[in-house]
Design an enzyme around this catalytic site. Structure first.
Site, PDB file in Angstrom:
ATOM      1  N   LYS A   9      80.492 -24.142  36.111  1.00 58.25           N
ATOM      2  CA  LYS A   9      81.170 -23.024  36.846  1.00 58.25           C
ATOM      3  C   LYS A   9      79.982 -21.999  37.294  1.00 58.25           C
ATOM      4  O   LYS A   9      78.896 -22.718  37.164  1.00 58.25           O
ATOM      5  CB  LYS A   9      82.177 -22.096  35.707  1.00 58.25           C
ATOM      6  CG  LYS A   9      83.480 -22.485  35.543  1.00 58.25           C
ATOM      7  CD  LYS A   9      84.088 -21.835  34.335  1.00 58.25           C
ATOM      8  CE  LYS A   9      85.380 -22.376  33.725  1.00 58.25           C
ATOM      9  NZ  LYS A   9      86.119 -22.123  33.251  1.00 58.25           N
ATOM     10  N   TYR A  49      93.758 -25.470  38.973  1.00 61.90           N
ATOM     11  CA  TYR A  49      93.799 -24.546  37.757  1.00 61.90           C
ATOM     12  C   TYR A  49      95.608 -24.461  38.682  1.00 61.90           C
ATOM     13  O   TYR A  49      96.246 -22.975  37.773  1.00 61.90           O
ATOM     14  CB  TYR A  49      93.525 -23.119  37.913  1.00 61.90           C
ATOM     15  CG  TYR A  49      92.146 -23.480  37.974  1.00 61.90           C
ATOM     16  CD1 TYR A  49      92.108 -23.931  35.546  1.00 61.90           C
ATOM     17  CD2 TYR A  49      90.637 -23.087  38.256  1.00 61.90           C
ATOM     18  CE1 TYR A  49      91.113 -23.548  35.410  1.00 61.90           C
ATOM     19  CE2 TYR A  49      89.608 -23.318  37.287  1.00 61.90           C
ATOM     20  CZ  TYR A  49      89.590 -23.559  36.308  1.00 61.90           C
ATOM     21  OH  TYR A  49      88.321 -23.347  35.469  1.00 61.90           O
ATOM     22  N   ASN A 112      83.009 -18.121  31.185  1.00 59.95           N
ATOM     23  CA  ASN A 112      82.458 -19.016  30.276  1.00 59.95           C
ATOM     24  C   ASN A 112      81.936 -20.402  30.292  1.00 59.95           C
ATOM     25  O   ASN A 112      82.284 -21.192  29.610  1.00 59.95           O
ATOM     26  CB  ASN A 112      83.746 -19.111  29.715  1.00 59.95           C
ATOM     27  CG  ASN A 112      84.810 -19.295  30.524  1.00 59.95           C
ATOM     28  OD1 ASN A 112      84.418 -20.841  31.273  1.00 59.95           O
ATOM     29  ND2 ASN A 112      85.255 -20.195  29.907  1.00 59.95           N
ATOM     30  N   HIS A 115      83.511 -25.766  31.987  1.00 54.89           N
ATOM     31  CA  HIS A 115      85.054 -26.541  32.241  1.00 54.89           C
ATOM     32  C   HIS A 115      85.539 -27.351  31.884  1.00 54.89           C
ATOM     33  O   HIS A 115      84.617 -28.783  32.263  1.00 54.89           O
ATOM     34  CB  HIS A 115      85.739 -26.272  33.521  1.00 54.89           C
ATOM     35  CG  HIS A 115      87.099 -27.429  33.441  1.00 54.89           C
ATOM     36  ND1 HIS A 115      88.148 -26.948  33.086  1.00 54.89           N
ATOM     37  CD2 HIS A 115      87.384 -28.673  33.536  1.00 54.89           C
ATOM     38  CE1 HIS A 115      89.286 -27.634  32.975  1.00 54.89           C
ATOM     39  NE2 HIS A 115      89.235 -28.891  33.400  1.00 54.89           N
ATOM     40  N   GLU A 126      92.647 -35.068  37.050  1.00 53.75           N
ATOM     41  CA  GLU A 126      91.291 -33.992  37.204  1.00 53.75           C
ATOM     42  C   GLU A 126      89.872 -34.916  37.749  1.00 53.75           C
ATOM     43  O   GLU A 126      89.479 -34.923  38.605  1.00 53.75           O
ATOM     44  CB  GLU A 126      90.311 -33.183  35.798  1.00 53.75           C
ATOM     45  CG  GLU A 126      91.330 -31.647  35.819  1.00 53.75           C
ATOM     46  CD  GLU A 126      91.003 -30.778  34.472  1.00 53.75           C
ATOM     47  OE1 GLU A 126      91.461 -30.168  34.677  1.00 53.75           O
ATOM     48  OE2 GLU A 126      90.148 -31.503  33.523  1.00 53.75           O
TER      49      GLU A 126
HETATM   50  P1  IDP Z   1      89.772 -23.625  28.995  1.00 53.89           P
HETATM   51  O1  IDP Z   1      88.686 -23.632  29.620  1.00 53.89           O
HETATM   52  O2  IDP Z   1      89.076 -23.633  27.413  1.00 53.89           O
HETATM   53  O3  IDP Z   1      90.530 -24.763  28.828  1.00 53.89           O
HETATM   54  P2  IDP Z   1      92.226 -22.087  29.861  1.00 53.89           P
HETATM   55  O4  IDP Z   1      92.657 -21.300  28.514  1.00 53.89           O
HETATM   56  O5  IDP Z   1      92.704 -23.542  30.651  1.00 53.89           O
HETATM   57  O6  IDP Z   1      91.163 -23.104  29.068  1.00 53.89           O
HETATM   58  O7  IDP Z   1      91.406 -21.320  30.720  1.00 53.89           O
HETATM   59  C1  IDP Z   1      91.196 -21.339  32.245  1.00 53.89           C
HETATM   60  C2  IDP Z   1      89.499 -20.715  32.400  1.00 53.89           C
HETATM   61  O8  IDP Z   1      91.149 -18.987  32.914  1.00 53.89           O
HETATM   62  C3  IDP Z   1      88.914 -20.305  30.944  1.00 53.89           C
HETATM   63  O9  IDP Z   1      88.383 -21.431  31.025  1.00 53.89           O
HETATM   64  C4  IDP Z   1      88.786 -18.759  31.458  1.00 53.89           C
HETATM   65  O10 IDP Z   1      87.706 -19.294  32.603  1.00 53.89           O
HETATM   66  C5  IDP Z   1      89.798 -18.487  32.653  1.00 53.89           C
HETATM   67  N1  IDP Z   1      90.513 -17.330  31.768  1.00 53.89           N
HETATM   68  C6  IDP Z   1      91.172 -17.990  30.640  1.00 53.89           C
HETATM   69  N2  IDP Z   1      91.941 -16.770  30.150  1.00 53.89           N
HETATM   70  C7  IDP Z   1      91.486 -15.264  30.359  1.00 53.89           C
HETATM   71  C8  IDP Z   1      91.786 -14.259  30.894  1.00 53.89           C
HETATM   72  O11 IDP Z   1      92.615 -13.914  29.332  1.00 53.89           O
HETATM   73  N3  IDP Z   1      90.621 -13.561  31.198  1.00 53.89           N
HETATM   74  C9  IDP Z   1      89.949 -13.982  31.986  1.00 53.89           C
HETATM   75  N4  IDP Z   1      89.606 -15.505  32.236  1.00 53.89           N
HETATM   76  C10 IDP Z   1      90.644 -15.850  31.744  1.00 53.89           C
HETATM   77 MG    MG Z   2      91.860 -25.355  30.017  1.00 54.42          MG
END
Ligand code: IDP
Ligand code: MG
Length: 148
Positions: A9, A49, A112, A115, A126
């Site tokens: 990212k 997304y 984080n 992805h 994807e």
């Molecule tokens: P993942 O990336 O581990 O699959 P997902 O639940 O699919 O996690 O969420 C997609 C992305 O959305 C996360 O990697 C993170 O960047 C963002 N995200 C998810 N939950 C939150 C939140 O509560 N606050 C801010 N960003 C979030």
């Molecule tokens: Mg995800």
């Protein structure tokens, strides 16, 4: 052999962590099948997304993922989807196990770093979205020392 879509990212790119992050997947034995630098459009971000549309963090997530270039890649290996996600760690870096990418380089869920596809259907969607269909594989000489 299973394939997965992985993306570094914008924070990972901006912080100069591309090499560090790719190294972790590469040394684990995952094979890089394709890779490209992408300036993510709003349209692509929204398609990628789409499952999160309506969530409270959605607007911020689209903002984040379109805020700078990303490094998109296709990785292949035994259980590549699970292995890649385990290498990345839990979604929230605060909960991620030490030694994972998100724990070692991150602290907040909204930054984080990486992805990874979360299942076979998502991976197919994807990979198609970011790279199109029919990505050729390649023979890696060391494969017989990594895959049984
Ligand atoms: P993942 O990336 O581990 O699959 P997902 O639940 O699919 O996690 O969420 C997609 C992305 O959305 C996360 O990697 C993170 O960047 C963002 N995200 C998810 N939950 C939150 C939140 O509560 N606050 C801010 N960003 C979030
Ligand atoms: Mg995800």
């Amino acid at each position: 052999m299973e394939r997965t879509f992985v993306m570094i990212k914008p924070d990972g790119v901006q912080r100069g962590l591309i090499g560090e992050i790719i190294t972790r997947f590469e040394r684990r034995g995952l094979k890089i099948i394709d890779m490209k630098f992408v300036h993510v459009s709003r349209e692509l971000a929204e398609k990628h997304y789409a499952v999160h549309k309506g969530r409270p963090f959605y607007d911020g997530l689209i903002e984040y993922i379109t805020s700078g270039p990303v490094l998109a890649m296709v990785l292949e290996g035994t259980n590549a989807i699970t292995v890649a996600r385990n290498t990345m760690g839990a979604t929230n870096p605060a909960d991620a196990a030490p030694g994972t990418i998100r724990a070692d380089f991150g602290i907040e869920i909204g930054r984080n770093l990486v992805h990874g596809s979360d299942g076979a259907e998502t991976a197919a969607f994807e990979i198609g979205l970011w790279f199109g269909d029919e990505i050729p594989g390649w023979e890696r000489d060391v494969d017989r020392w990594i895959f049984e």
